[in-house]
Design a protein around this motif. Structure first.
Motif, PDB file in Angstrom:
ATOM      1  N   MET A   4      46.002  56.890  41.227  1.00  0.00           N
ATOM      2  CA  MET A   4      45.124  55.767  40.874  1.00  0.00           C
ATOM      3  C   MET A   4      45.911  54.694  40.129  1.00  0.00           C
ATOM      4  SD  MET A   4      42.141  54.477  41.252  1.00  0.00           S
ATOM      5  CE  MET A   4      40.677  55.463  41.353  1.00  0.00           C
ATOM      6  N   THR A   5      46.819  55.081  39.257  1.00  0.00           N
ATOM      7  CA  THR A   5      47.646  54.109  38.547  1.00  0.00           C
ATOM      8  C   THR A   5      48.539  53.349  39.522  1.00  0.00           C
ATOM      9  OG1 THR A   5      47.587  55.419  36.523  1.00  0.00           O
ATOM     10  CG2 THR A   5      49.383  53.825  36.723  1.00  0.00           C
ATOM     11  N   THR A   9      48.044  49.338  39.782  1.00  0.00           N
ATOM     12  CA  THR A   9      49.103  48.516  39.172  1.00  0.00           C
ATOM     13  C   THR A   9      50.008  47.867  40.214  1.00  0.00           C
ATOM     14  OG1 THR A   9      50.581  50.425  38.900  1.00  0.00           O
ATOM     15  CG2 THR A   9      49.152  49.843  37.024  1.00  0.00           C
ATOM     16  N   ARG A  10      49.751  48.097  41.491  1.00  0.00           N
ATOM     17  CA  ARG A  10      50.559  47.473  42.540  1.00  0.00           C
ATOM     18  C   ARG A  10      50.313  45.972  42.547  1.00  0.00           C
ATOM     19  NH1 ARG A  10      50.137  44.501  46.317  1.00  0.00           N
ATOM     20  NH2 ARG A  10      47.868  44.642  46.220  1.00  0.00           N
ATOM     21  N   ARG A  11      51.384  45.204  42.537  1.00  0.00           N
ATOM     22  CA  ARG A  11      51.321  43.749  42.591  1.00  0.00           C
ATOM     23  C   ARG A  11      52.476  43.253  43.448  1.00  0.00           C
ATOM     24  NH1 ARG A  11      47.791  44.861  39.570  1.00  0.00           N
ATOM     25  NH2 ARG A  11      46.779  43.705  37.923  1.00  0.00           N
ATOM     26  N   ARG A 167      44.794  46.866  37.129  1.00  0.00           N
ATOM     27  CA  ARG A 167      43.673  46.035  37.561  1.00  0.00           C
ATOM     28  C   ARG A 167      42.364  46.697  37.160  1.00  0.00           C
ATOM     29  NH1 ARG A 167      45.220  42.701  42.327  1.00  0.00           N
ATOM     30  NH2 ARG A 167      47.199  43.530  43.030  1.00  0.00           N
ATOM     31  N   SER A 168      41.368  45.871  36.959  1.00  0.00           N
ATOM     32  CA  SER A 168      40.019  46.384  36.778  1.00  0.00           C
ATOM     33  C   SER A 168      39.462  46.619  38.174  1.00  0.00           C
ATOM     34  CB  SER A 168      39.168  45.344  36.049  1.00  0.00           C
ATOM     35  OG  SER A 168      37.814  45.678  36.152  1.00  0.00           O
ATOM     36  N   THR A 169      38.734  47.679  38.349  1.00  0.00           N
ATOM     37  CA  THR A 169      38.149  47.938  39.660  1.00  0.00           C
ATOM     38  C   THR A 169      36.971  47.019  39.929  1.00  0.00           C
ATOM     39  OG1 THR A 169      36.774  49.699  38.748  1.00  0.00           O
ATOM     40  CG2 THR A 169      38.874  50.338  39.744  1.00  0.00           C
ATOM     41  N   GLY A 170      36.402  46.443  38.890  1.00  0.00           N
ATOM     42  CA  GLY A 170      35.296  45.513  39.073  1.00  0.00           C
ATOM     43  C   GLY A 170      34.060  46.205  39.618  1.00  0.00           C
ATOM     44  N   ASP A 171      33.035  45.412  39.757  1.00  0.00           N
ATOM     45  CA  ASP A 171      31.771  45.927  40.279  1.00  0.00           C
ATOM     46  C   ASP A 171      31.791  45.799  41.793  1.00  0.00           C
ATOM     47  OD1 ASP A 171      29.205  46.770  40.740  1.00  0.00           O
ATOM     48  OD2 ASP A 171      28.245  44.990  39.893  1.00  0.00           O
TER      49      ASP A 171
END
Length: 189
Positions: A4-5, A9-11, A167-171
């Motif tokens: 998950m990290t 964190t992939r950019r 990153r935030s996973t957001g809604d």
């Protein structure tokens, strides 16, 4: 780094310097990426890794497609990373597995490779644009008439040691639909 990290964190990394994976490490990571879903196990892709003067040769060929005042800039662009890996979509036309599924398999594999490179600490950025449309580049890379260049993955070490930000996973609630069959589907004709 847990899975998950790695994903969060992939950019894309714009500035890449030496080191990049050598041929053996690239092949090892590609072997892992090749485990991506691939209906029919067709592996409808191939990579063309370019390093050193190979990138200069590609840049010179790509520059033939632009006006003279843009040629130097085009050549510099292909030198932005120590490894430029071109992804060729090599579908099997007329196969029972439709082309769209073959393209999905190539895309899954490419994303898997990006995640594996990130997990190893390499920076990378996916590039498309002029490279994918150039007839001169198609010829240089030896693409068959049925093949397409999907893009290139520039790979190297990120220049500047900024730790990756999660990153935030957001809604995502509005991106999931609840299955609710309509009664009209069950009406006799």
């Amino acid at each position: 780094m847990d899975a998950m990290t790695v994903v969060l964190t992939r950019r894309s990394v714009q500035t890449l310097i030496e080191l990049a994976p050598n041929d053996a490490e690239f092949a090892y990571l590609l072997g892992g990426a090749a485990a991506a879903p691939d209906h029919g196990s067709l592996r409808p892709w191939r990579w063309v890794p370019l390093r050193g003067t190979d990138r200069e040769t590609l840049g010179a060929r790509l520059a033939t497609d632009v006006p003279p005042e843009q040629q130097e800039q085009i050549v510099r662009k292909v030198l932005r990373a120590p490894l430029m890996a071109a992804l060729v979509f090599a579908s099997t036309p007329g196969h029972k597995i439709p082309e769209w599924k073959q393209l999905a398999a190539a895309s899954f594999m490419a994303y898997g490779l990006m995640l594996l490179l990130h997990a190893r600490g390499y920076g990378r950025i996916w590039r498309t644009g002029r490279l994918c449309e150039s007839r001169a580049v198609r010829e240089l890379l030896g693409l068959a008439p049925t093949e397409r260049l999907l893009g290139s993955l520039d790979v190297g070490t990120p220049d500047g040691a900024k730790p990756p930000v999660r990153r935030s996973t957001g809604d995502i609630a509005d991106r999931v639909s609840v299955f609710a069959p309509t009664t009209a589907m069950h009406q006799p004709a």
